[in-house]
Scaffold this motif. Structure first.
Motif, PDB file in Angstrom:
ATOM      1  N   GLU A   8     -10.073  10.730  -2.439  1.00  0.00           N
ATOM      2  CA  GLU A   8     -10.163   9.575  -1.566  1.00  0.00           C
ATOM      3  C   GLU A   8      -9.369   8.368  -2.064  1.00  0.00           C
ATOM      4  O   GLU A   8      -9.477   7.284  -1.520  1.00  0.00           O
ATOM      5  CB  GLU A   8     -11.632   9.182  -1.392  1.00  0.00           C
ATOM      6  N   PHE A   9      -8.591   8.526  -3.127  1.00  0.00           N
ATOM      7  CA  PHE A   9      -7.782   7.430  -3.610  1.00  0.00           C
ATOM      8  C   PHE A   9      -6.508   7.301  -2.783  1.00  0.00           C
ATOM      9  O   PHE A   9      -6.182   8.155  -1.975  1.00  0.00           O
ATOM     10  CB  PHE A   9      -7.441   7.629  -5.087  1.00  0.00           C
ATOM     11  N   PHE A  10      -5.776   6.250  -3.012  1.00  0.00           N
ATOM     12  CA  PHE A  10      -4.537   5.984  -2.289  1.00  0.00           C
ATOM     13  C   PHE A  10      -3.368   6.207  -3.228  1.00  0.00           C
ATOM     14  O   PHE A  10      -3.104   5.402  -4.122  1.00  0.00           O
ATOM     15  CB  PHE A  10      -4.539   4.556  -1.741  1.00  0.00           C
ATOM     16  N   TRP A  11      -2.696   7.322  -3.015  1.00  0.00           N
ATOM     17  CA  TRP A  11      -1.588   7.683  -3.887  1.00  0.00           C
ATOM     18  C   TRP A  11      -0.300   7.087  -3.339  1.00  0.00           C
ATOM     19  O   TRP A  11      -0.021   7.172  -2.146  1.00  0.00           O
ATOM     20  CB  TRP A  11      -1.479   9.199  -4.012  1.00  0.00           C
ATOM     21  N   VAL A  12       0.487   6.476  -4.231  1.00  0.00           N
ATOM     22  CA  VAL A  12       1.706   5.805  -3.804  1.00  0.00           C
ATOM     23  C   VAL A  12       2.919   6.425  -4.477  1.00  0.00           C
ATOM     24  O   VAL A  12       2.836   6.963  -5.583  1.00  0.00           O
ATOM     25  CB  VAL A  12       1.646   4.289  -4.113  1.00  0.00           C
ATOM     26  N   ASP A  13       4.053   6.336  -3.781  1.00  0.00           N
ATOM     27  CA  ASP A  13       5.306   6.870  -4.296  1.00  0.00           C
ATOM     28  C   ASP A  13       6.033   5.869  -5.192  1.00  0.00           C
ATOM     29  O   ASP A  13       6.863   6.251  -6.014  1.00  0.00           O
ATOM     30  CB  ASP A  13       6.242   7.236  -3.134  1.00  0.00           C
ATOM     31  N   SER A  14       5.750   4.588  -5.008  1.00  0.00           N
ATOM     32  CA  SER A  14       6.508   3.548  -5.702  1.00  0.00           C
ATOM     33  C   SER A  14       5.929   3.235  -7.073  1.00  0.00           C
ATOM     34  O   SER A  14       4.793   3.605  -7.381  1.00  0.00           O
ATOM     35  CB  SER A  14       6.499   2.272  -4.856  1.00  0.00           C
ATOM     36  N   ASN A  15       6.721   2.535  -7.893  1.00  0.00           N
ATOM     37  CA  ASN A  15       6.185   2.059  -9.165  1.00  0.00           C
ATOM     38  C   ASN A  15       5.359   0.805  -8.932  1.00  0.00           C
ATOM     39  O   ASN A  15       5.293   0.286  -7.819  1.00  0.00           O
ATOM     40  CB  ASN A  15       7.307   1.807 -10.175  1.00  0.00           C
ATOM     41  N   GLU A  16       4.738   0.289  -9.994  1.00  0.00           N
ATOM     42  CA  GLU A  16       3.869  -0.878  -9.817  1.00  0.00           C
ATOM     43  C   GLU A  16       4.711  -2.095  -9.417  1.00  0.00           C
ATOM     44  O   GLU A  16       5.874  -2.205  -9.796  1.00  0.00           O
ATOM     45  CB  GLU A  16       3.052  -1.136 -11.079  1.00  0.00           C
TER      46      GLU A  16
END
Length: 351
Positions: A8-16
């Motif tokens: 249920e987390f939000f996975w992102v493609d970008s760096n911080e």
């Protein structure tokens, strides 16, 4: 595009986002911003004052009835010990005194009223929180999958918040255990010796007053709202949030969290100046103006919980940080941006 993760987390493609914003701010205001770097002794003075308050209170409560001890443990000790825990955050960046050695000494000394040894390991884990923000297995500030799946309903959230500081302290030891070094031995030895002397000379009430202050101040307590405010996603796509409100004075301006992550070498007393120098980088961001509201929203809103955190597979991101944020989640994230906004900045809520 990475494979969908079944949680249920939000996975992102970008760096911080902070390194990118830091680069942009320095490109435009480099000379002004670099003048803010350094340390501020006022932080050390405040830490020593709060330590003195706790020592005096620990002496005073030894003769009080239990109900007064409990009230003071929440109101006074909770506030003071969350202040000292926030000080650990500031001191871990060596921002309280000129030399790193004396910052380390101050961190361990100010750990004594907290009762539980945390100073040396917190600094190690916090460095990784900055260098690997949101990276699974590195950033131990992230809740585990077990937490995300279990802490769903209001009652579970309340229970989780009550013991939040305990979870916050135990989670790193399970997710990313680290070897014990000489500094850890000194930290444990000094703090536990302090506990023993306090118990022997003043008694159990005094020790419990301090210990409960650590637990209460890191749970359902107004100034503990910063623990949720900082990185729990209240608006789709924004990873870090700042808080601009009066309670910053009790927590070494930890609410200026976007500013802090962008420039961790700026002491807490000058973070407001960074925002004034580069307002176009910070006023458009969603922010909070009430930690009480943050806690209430987290507990009561079914769309907000331990799972509303951004995660990434690597610190660079799978797109190398070149593309806009792309979110991946098993279920759709409801839009919760229908909240009040201030004219000067997009404030999530003001109470």
């Amino acid at each position: 595009m990475p494979e969908m993760h079944q949680d249920e987390f939000f996975w992102v493609d970008s760096n911080e986002p902070h390194a990118q914003r830091r680069k942009a701010v320095l490109a435009k205001y480099g000379s002004q911003v670099r003048k803010l770097y350094g340390y501020d002794n006022k932080t050390a003075y405040q830490v020593m004052f709060v330590m003195a308050v706790q020592f005096v209170m620990a002496y005073h409560v030894r003769i009080l009835p239990w109900w007064k001890v409990l009230v003071l443990a929440y109101t006074v000790s909770g506030t003071c010990n969350q202040n000292l825990l926030s000080a650990q955050h500031e001191i871990s960046h060596f921002l309280a005194l000129r030399k790193p050695f004396w910052n380390k000494v101050l961190a361990i000394a100010s750990n004594c009223p907290i009762v539980v040894p945390v100073a040396t390991k917190f600094r190690q884990y916090h460095q990784e929180h900055h260098s690997h923000l949101g990276v699974e297995g590195w950033d131990v500030d992230l809740p585990t999958g077990i937490e995300a799946n279990a802490i769903v309903h209001t009652a579970a959230k309340i229970g989780w918040m009550i013991v939040y500081i305990l979870v916050y302290g135990i989670r790193p030891l399970i997710i990313r255990p680290k070897p014990v070094g000489l500094a850890d031995v000194i930290n444990w030895g000094l703090v536990l010796s302090f506990d023993g002397v306090l118990l022997y000379t003043l008694g159990f009430k005094s020790l419990l007053y301090l210990l409960l202050g650590t637990v209460f101040g890191g749970g359902l307590h107004p100034i503990a709202g910063h623990l949720i405010q900082e990185h729990y996603m209240f608006v789709t796509g924004q990873e870090t949030y700042s808080y601009y409100g009066p309670l910053n004075c009790f927590t070494y301006n930890v609410g200026y969290h976007n500013e802090h992550h962008d420039f961790p070498q700026i002491p807490q007393t000058r973070l407001h100046a960074l925002r004034e120098i580069a307002p176009e980088f910070y006023t458009p961001l969603q922010c909070h103006t009430s930690w009480v509201w943050v806690i209430w929203k987290f507990i009561s809103d079914p769309e907000v919980g331990p799972w509303t955190r951004m995660k990434r597979e690597t610190r660079e991101g799978t797109d190398g940080g070149q593309e806009p944020i792309a979110l991946h989640k098993k279920t759709a994230f409801a839009d919760i941006t229908n909240v009040q906004k201030s004219p000067a900045s997009k404030a999530v809520k003001s109470l």
